[in-house]
Design an enzyme around this catalytic site. Sequence first.
Site, short mmCIF file in Angstrom:
data_model
loop_
_atom_site.label_atom_id
_atom_site.label_comp_id
_atom_site.label_asym_id
_atom_site.label_seq_id
_atom_site.Cartn_x
_atom_site.Cartn_y
_atom_site.Cartn_z
N LYS A 206 -36.59 7.74 15.90
CA LYS A 206 -36.92 7.41 17.29
C LYS A 206 -38.26 8.08 17.60
CE LYS A 206 -34.95 7.40 21.95
NZ LYS A 206 -33.82 7.84 22.79
N LYS A 260 -36.70 2.82 16.25
CA LYS A 260 -36.97 2.57 17.66
C LYS A 260 -38.30 3.25 18.03
CE LYS A 260 -34.91 3.22 22.25
NZ LYS A 260 -33.78 3.78 23.02
#
Length: 337
Positions: A206, A260
Amino acid sequence: MMDKTHLVDHITGHRRMRRNRKADWTRRLVQENRLTVDDLIWPIFLVPGSGIVDPIPAMPGVNRMSVDKAVEAVKEAADLGIPAIATFPNIALDLRDQTGSQILEANNLLNQATIAIKKAVTNIGIITDVALDPFTDHGHDGILREGEIVNDETVDQVVRAAILQADAGSDIIAPSEMMDGRIGAIRRGLDAAGHQSVGIMSYATKFSSGYYGPYREAISTAGLLKGDKNSYYVSPANGTEAVRDAALDVEEGADMLMVKPGLPYLDICWRLKEAFSLPVFAYQVSGEYTQIKAAGMQGWIDEQRVMMESLLCFKRAGCDGILSYFAVEAARLLARA
């Protein structure tokens, strides 16, 4: 017989790439990647109350929904063949505190939704997150102590939250707070609580990205965030570090890996798939969605075409599936194809 060899034949060595592109049937025959409804996961936003469908200004076409309306929407998604949803709560501001303690309430908004959806829609999976940002009054994903996001205390809390979410019926825990050791701790906690069948989809990489802005509006954390998240999210500059982070999650027992944001990090999707041979997912985050929506609304791009192209690109990069706010719209188009 007249020799019809052309200069182009000599240049290419009689190899012409366009032969396989000459007609629709040949293009279909040699297509390397295909997007299907089975590749789609639909993220939804939840709010307290009933009968609420609240449009999110920064995400045209996306709504916050009360649990009853979410159940109706998830039924539609299941009927379209979408395999799973991911749920994110926008809880009342007066329930948020320094430690995100509301996440440890068994009957919190997130768990209420899981119970209701599981009861009403039996043929769809539910993915829940244990990050604390929807529950804290400072907008961070972990517990804030004297200006620092404390790792180990946060891990203890997300393990307890994961067990509560599994108790409510969550099929997959998707921890996004990026604390060290969280995957192994959650796996041990779930197993000790008898939830061996509950999977873990790790937000393995992330990134500290600018693409999350509309999401933070959707869960009402944009005005709360103090500082930034650079001490626990991965720098957009660091691909090798991202792979190392994912490797630790694999060792700790992750069943699936997530990247992400999505489209700006297709190289990471490919590297994770090649390195670990685990299912890899990408999250086409709110900023990616809003860019396409905004340009489409202005008539600057063909929105549907760009939407489907972006989703197909994830497949080409090795992804097994995509979390996307376009999921329902894409599923409808695929059903008509």
